[in-house]
Design a protein around this motif. Structure first.
Motif, PDB file in Angstrom:
ATOM      1  N   VAL A 124      -6.449 -39.327  76.217  1.00 12.00           N
ATOM      2  CA  VAL A 124      -5.703 -40.482  75.702  1.00 12.00           C
ATOM      3  C   VAL A 124      -5.994 -41.716  76.549  1.00 12.00           C
ATOM      4  CG1 VAL A 124      -3.372 -41.435  75.482  1.00 12.00           C
ATOM      5  CG2 VAL A 124      -3.870 -39.154  74.612  1.00 12.00           C
ATOM      6  N   ILE A 165      -5.142 -50.167  68.594  1.00 10.24           N
ATOM      7  CA  ILE A 165      -4.052 -49.452  69.266  1.00 10.24           C
ATOM      8  C   ILE A 165      -2.759 -49.610  68.480  1.00 10.24           C
ATOM      9  CG2 ILE A 165      -2.608 -49.467  71.338  1.00 10.24           C
ATOM     10  CD1 ILE A 165      -5.166 -50.147  72.908  1.00 10.24           C
ATOM     11  N   GLY A 184      -1.341 -47.107  65.889  1.00  5.50           N
ATOM     12  CA  GLY A 184      -0.552 -45.940  66.287  1.00  5.50           C
ATOM     13  C   GLY A 184      -1.267 -44.617  66.080  1.00  5.50           C
ATOM     14  N   ASN A 185      -2.576 -44.604  66.234  1.00  7.76           N
ATOM     15  CA  ASN A 185      -3.288 -43.324  66.204  1.00  7.76           C
ATOM     16  C   ASN A 185      -3.794 -43.015  67.603  1.00  7.76           C
ATOM     17  OD1 ASN A 185      -3.035 -42.641  63.449  1.00  7.76           O
ATOM     18  ND2 ASN A 185      -4.503 -44.257  62.991  1.00  7.76           N
ATOM     19  N   LEU A 186      -2.923 -42.391  68.354  1.00  9.95           N
ATOM     20  CA  LEU A 186      -3.161 -42.174  69.775  1.00  9.95           C
ATOM     21  C   LEU A 186      -4.447 -41.415  70.045  1.00  9.95           C
ATOM     22  CD1 LEU A 186      -1.571 -42.768  72.400  1.00  9.95           C
ATOM     23  CD2 LEU A 186      -0.610 -40.480  72.210  1.00  9.95           C
ATOM     24  N   PHE A 187      -4.687 -40.408  69.194  1.00 12.35           N
ATOM     25  CA  PHE A 187      -5.796 -39.497  69.492  1.00 12.35           C
ATOM     26  C   PHE A 187      -7.111 -39.894  68.824  1.00 12.35           C
ATOM     27  CE2 PHE A 187      -1.887 -36.828  69.605  1.00 12.35           C
ATOM     28  CZ  PHE A 187      -1.816 -36.733  70.981  1.00 12.35           C
ATOM     29  N   MET A 214      -4.461 -48.843  80.572  1.00 19.97           N
ATOM     30  CA  MET A 214      -5.098 -47.534  80.734  1.00 19.97           C
ATOM     31  C   MET A 214      -6.408 -47.649  81.502  1.00 19.97           C
ATOM     32  SD  MET A 214      -3.237 -45.080  79.786  1.00 19.97           S
ATOM     33  CE  MET A 214      -1.756 -45.929  80.257  1.00 19.97           C
ATOM     34  N   TRP A 270       1.770 -40.606  81.017  1.00 18.36           N
ATOM     35  CA  TRP A 270       2.775 -39.966  80.158  1.00 18.36           C
ATOM     36  C   TRP A 270       3.669 -40.994  79.507  1.00 18.36           C
ATOM     37  CZ3 TRP A 270       2.750 -35.220  78.224  1.00 18.36           C
ATOM     38  CH2 TRP A 270       1.904 -34.294  78.829  1.00 18.36           C
ATOM     39  N   GLN A 271       3.924 -42.086  80.208  1.00 17.65           N
ATOM     40  CA  GLN A 271       4.723 -43.148  79.601  1.00 17.65           C
ATOM     41  C   GLN A 271       4.024 -43.661  78.343  1.00 17.65           C
ATOM     42  OE1 GLN A 271       4.486 -47.245  80.878  1.00 17.65           O
ATOM     43  NE2 GLN A 271       6.597 -47.140  81.583  1.00 17.65           N
ATOM     44  N   TRP A 272       2.738 -43.835  78.426  1.00 21.22           N
ATOM     45  CA  TRP A 272       1.984 -44.339  77.291  1.00 21.22           C
ATOM     46  C   TRP A 272       1.863 -43.275  76.198  1.00 21.22           C
ATOM     47  CZ3 TRP A 272       0.511 -47.288  73.768  1.00 21.22           C
ATOM     48  CH2 TRP A 272      -0.679 -47.109  73.050  1.00 21.22           C
ATOM     49  N   THR A 273       1.559 -42.041  76.592  1.00 17.03           N
ATOM     50  CA  THR A 273       1.361 -40.989  75.597  1.00 17.03           C
ATOM     51  C   THR A 273       2.641 -40.735  74.797  1.00 17.03           C
ATOM     52  OG1 THR A 273      -0.191 -39.943  77.117  1.00 17.03           O
ATOM     53  CG2 THR A 273       0.572 -38.606  75.284  1.00 17.03           C
ATOM     54  N   ASN A 332       5.319 -42.826  74.507  1.00 15.77           N
ATOM     55  CA  ASN A 332       6.158 -43.965  74.127  1.00 15.77           C
ATOM     56  C   ASN A 332       6.417 -43.909  72.630  1.00 15.77           C
ATOM     57  OD1 ASN A 332       5.020 -46.422  72.573  1.00 15.77           O
ATOM     58  ND2 ASN A 332       3.308 -45.716  73.830  1.00 15.77           N
ATOM     59  N   THR A 335       6.984 -45.992  70.189  1.00 22.28           N
ATOM     60  CA  THR A 335       6.467 -46.886  69.154  1.00 22.28           C
ATOM     61  C   THR A 335       5.011 -46.611  68.790  1.00 22.28           C
ATOM     62  OG1 THR A 335       6.194 -48.464  70.946  1.00 22.28           O
ATOM     63  CG2 THR A 335       8.026 -48.842  69.432  1.00 22.28           C
ATOM     64  N   LEU A 336       4.181 -46.306  69.760  1.00 21.59           N
ATOM     65  CA  LEU A 336       2.766 -46.137  69.446  1.00 21.59           C
ATOM     66  C   LEU A 336       2.197 -44.804  69.937  1.00 21.59           C
ATOM     67  CD1 LEU A 336       1.464 -49.723  70.303  1.00 21.59           C
ATOM     68  CD2 LEU A 336       1.715 -48.718  68.036  1.00 21.59           C
ATOM     69  N   GLY A 337       3.030 -43.980  70.538  1.00 22.92           N
ATOM     70  CA  GLY A 337       2.523 -42.756  71.138  1.00 22.92           C
ATOM     71  C   GLY A 337       2.491 -41.584  70.179  1.00 22.92           C
ATOM     72  N   VAL A 338       2.732 -40.416  70.731  1.00 20.62           N
ATOM     73  CA  VAL A 338       2.620 -39.179  69.955  1.00 20.62           C
ATOM     74  C   VAL A 338       3.493 -39.220  68.699  1.00 20.62           C
ATOM     75  CG1 VAL A 338       3.229 -36.732  69.992  1.00 20.62           C
ATOM     76  CG2 VAL A 338       1.928 -37.712  71.873  1.00 20.62           C
ATOM     77  N   GLN A 398       4.538 -41.701  66.745  1.00 21.87           N
ATOM     78  CA  GLN A 398       3.959 -42.507  65.669  1.00 21.87           C
ATOM     79  C   GLN A 398       2.693 -41.853  65.128  1.00 21.87           C
ATOM     80  OE1 GLN A 398       5.499 -45.091  64.336  1.00 21.87           O
ATOM     81  NE2 GLN A 398       3.890 -45.046  62.786  1.00 21.87           N
ATOM     82  N   THR A 399       1.912 -41.271  66.039  1.00 25.56           N
ATOM     83  CA  THR A 399       0.665 -40.655  65.613  1.00 25.56           C
ATOM     84  C   THR A 399       0.921 -39.511  64.647  1.00 25.56           C
ATOM     85  OG1 THR A 399      -0.265 -41.224  67.756  1.00 25.56           O
ATOM     86  CG2 THR A 399      -1.441 -39.577  66.464  1.00 25.56           C
ATOM     87  N   ASN A 409       1.940 -40.816  61.378  1.00 21.97           N
ATOM     88  CA  ASN A 409       0.799 -41.320  60.619  1.00 21.97           C
ATOM     89  C   ASN A 409      -0.002 -40.192  59.990  1.00 21.97           C
ATOM     90  OD1 ASN A 409       1.491 -43.867  61.309  1.00 21.97           O
ATOM     91  ND2 ASN A 409      -0.097 -44.155  62.850  1.00 21.97           N
TER      92      ASN A 409
END
Lengths: 300, 294
Positions: free
Chosen positions: A44, A56, A59-62, A268, B122-125, B127, B129-132, B134-135, B138
């Motif tokens: 990530v 970004i 919202g598709n983290l992966f 990041m 981990w904060q980013w992963t 979070n 709004t845009l992290g896991v 939301q993913t 989606n």
């Protein structure tokens, strides 16, 4: 792996016999799922740092970056804002190096001499010294901080790089002493006695006999100290002063106190840059790293 | 050969830096800290002694109570979680698998990272709004919710998870070394007797590994008491004060809230707790055995 026993039978050695069957798939499934758990944050971090902010925000983290670019890396390195100024994370990296090099050298120097004296010479009070040192390794740093700040201000070392180096040496001493003491405890005492009979003094034996034997433990000590001091946050924050903040402190400032929209890609990239040195040490040192963990902990 | 007193003299000189550090930087600072904790010091240390009233205030402070509770929750999950995951990883790695060193490298690399790096990743992963969360939404699972980082009653568990991610590899490395030391004959004997593998692990291997478990627990427990940077990077104590921890409490009251008396009382409590837990272990580990035991 097989070994030939005395009466000629070939017998398997190793932890346990090899089995083939559904159990094996279970073993690999567990290991692979665990590996994913450990790797996902790294993944990530990397993909986020290569994406533009537009991507970004989807919202598709992966997801892999559509068009990978190193813009965020460049920005993190030279323009990211750390609260007061916007000179990027490279300022912190330089500070970290300035703190790291003398701290590692000094703490290993003091630790090796102390370990050597405690192991072979054991003058009066050596046991007390060692006991207090050991306790010091476990006591929360919070107890020492305020008086140390005052002491360092008195000698004008507070908010300076020599001040942080001093603090790292102080708190690195227990682990360094323990490492070297345990290592020297494994060297036959007869070797030391022979050197004494030959007329070797304290320093002569240390420099001419013990130091050349100490290469492995010096490597281990260096690995532990490089990663430990590079990763330090608390001492850098409190003792270095704003001008000399190490990379970890600057990184936290970049990410957690930026105003306006958060630039996750820059954050990041800065995070990866901060992690590069310890990761490099880790991947290069391999088993030595493990040995460092084990020798600092397991043996008494 | 030099006279005896000279030999000791030189060794003492060599130990002088260590003595100075121990006397001034360790013992001296501890006494100083304890002394301040019995005064009404605010911004600067004063010598107006107030007995235990800072300690009374400390345990009457909601922020401190929450910090201590968080430390207990974090410590329990972190230590037990790391021990279980680390043990499982070590056992599975010990099954003569392919690419063992690749797996080992992957499991241990987080331990080389700074807690700041771990916290920020981990904060980013995670979070909301845009992290896991939301993913996964989606991907089509619209109602998927994982917003623990923004929930006061759950954020501490995320900190424990991040800690486990970082430190399980340490337990794995220590226990794997222990497993490699288990006598191969044991497995043959167990196989001959038809004892299931899991029973061998539970009844024979785990008891053999007890010293390694103890060592790992001590190392993890030390990290628990010191936990500060992970919290600063991951939640900075939030939401609200829901993820405050004692180490952070002390730093904040020392350097931001300018309440030396309360901060030093808190750090004294931290130290005494650690000493009570550690003293027996240190004694057994380092002083009961004679030198020849090494």
């Amino acid at each position: 792996m097989a070994s030939l026993t005395a009466n000629g039978h070939i017998e398997p050695s190793g932890p346990r016999p090899k089995r083939i069957g559904p159990g094996r798939y279970g073993v690999y499934a567990f290991l692979i799922i665990s590996a994913l758990f450990f790797l996902i944050p790294l993944y990530v971090m990397i993909v986020t740092s290569l994406k533009p902010m537009d991507e970004i925000r989807l919202g598709n983290l992966f997801a892999l970056p559509g068009s990978p670019s190193f813009d965020a890396w460049v920005k993190a390195w030279s323009q990211a804002c750390t609260g007061l100024n916007c000179n990027g994370i490279h300022v912190g990296m330089l500070n970290s190096i300035k703190i790291l090099v003398p701290s590692v050298l000094l703490s290993i120097a003091v630790g090796s001499v102390t370990g050597y004296a405690l192991s072979f010479w054991r003058p009066k009070g050596a046991n007390i010294l060692f006991a207090v040192l050991l306790l010091g390794a476990f006591i929360p740093y919070q107890v020492f901080l305020y008086p140390l700040v005052r002491i360092l201000s008195m000698v004008s070392l507070y908010n300076s790089i020599p001040g942080v180096v001093f603090v790292h040496t102080i708190f690195g001493l227990p682990l360094m002493t323990l490492l070297f003491r345990n290592f020297y405890a494994g060297i036959p005492i007869d070797l030391f006695k022979a050197a004494r009979v030959d007329g070797g003094g304290f320093w002569a034996i240390f420099i001419r006999l013990m130091l050349p034997l100490s290469t492995p433990i010096i490597v281990v000590a260096a690995i532990l100290q490089i990663t430990g001091i590079w990763n330090d946050f608390l001492f850098g924050l409190i003792f270095a002063g704003r001008e000399n903040f190490p990379m970890t402190v600057q990184l936290n400032n970049v990410v957690n106190s930026s105003f306006g929209e958060k630039e996750y890609n820059v954050n990041m990239a800065a995070t990866i840059l901060t992690a590069l040195v310890p990761l490099f040490v880790y991947f290069v040192s391999g088993r030595w790293f493990v040995r460092g963990i084990a020798s600092g902990a397991v043996k008494g | 050969m030099k006279p005896r007193f000279l030999r000791f003299w030189m060794a003492q000189v060599a130990l002088l830096p260590a003595w100075l550090i121990v006397i001034f930087a360790y013992i001296g600072t501890i006494i100083w800290t304890i002394q301040i904790s019995f005064t009404s010091s605010k911004v600067f240390p004063v010598s107006n002694y107030v007995g235990f009233s800072q300690y009374t205030r400390l345990f009457g402070s909601e922020r401190w109570i929450i910090s201590v509770q968080n430390l207990a929750i974090f410590g329990l999950i972190f230590i037990v979680g790391c021990l279980i995951l680390g043990f499982l990883l070590a056992v599975f790695l010990d099954q003569r698998i392919r690419a063992e060193s690749v797996f080992r490298t992957i499991f241990l690399y987080p331990y080389a990272l700074s807690f700041i790096v771990t916290g920020l990743v981990w904060q980013w992963t995670l979070n909301p709004t845009l992290g896991v969360q939301q993913t996964v939404r989606n991907w089509g699972w619209e109602s998927f919710t994982f917003d623990w980082l923004s929930r006061g009653d759950r954020a501490i568990y995320v900190i424990a998870l991040a800690g486990m991610w970082q430190a399980s590899g340490l337990v794995m490395a220590i226990l794997l070394a222990g497993l490699r030391g288990v006598d191969g004959e044991l497995w043959k004997a167990a196989k001959v007797d038809g004892i299931p593998t899991w029973r061998v692990y539970v009844h024979i291997v785990i008891p053999i590994l007890t010293p390694m478990f103890v060592t790992a627990t001590v190392l993890l427990a030390t990290a628990v008491v010191k936990v500060y940077d992970l919290v600063v990077a991951l939640t900075n104590g939030g939401p609200g004060i829901s993820t405050e921890v004692p180490a952070k409490f002390v730093i904040e009251y020392l350097f931001q809230r300018q309440n030396l008396g309360l901060a030093t009382a808190a750090s004294t409590v931290m130290m005494i707790t650690v000493l009570c837990v550690l003293a027996p272990w240190l004694y057994v580990q380092y002083f009961r055995k004679p030198r020849s035991a090494h």
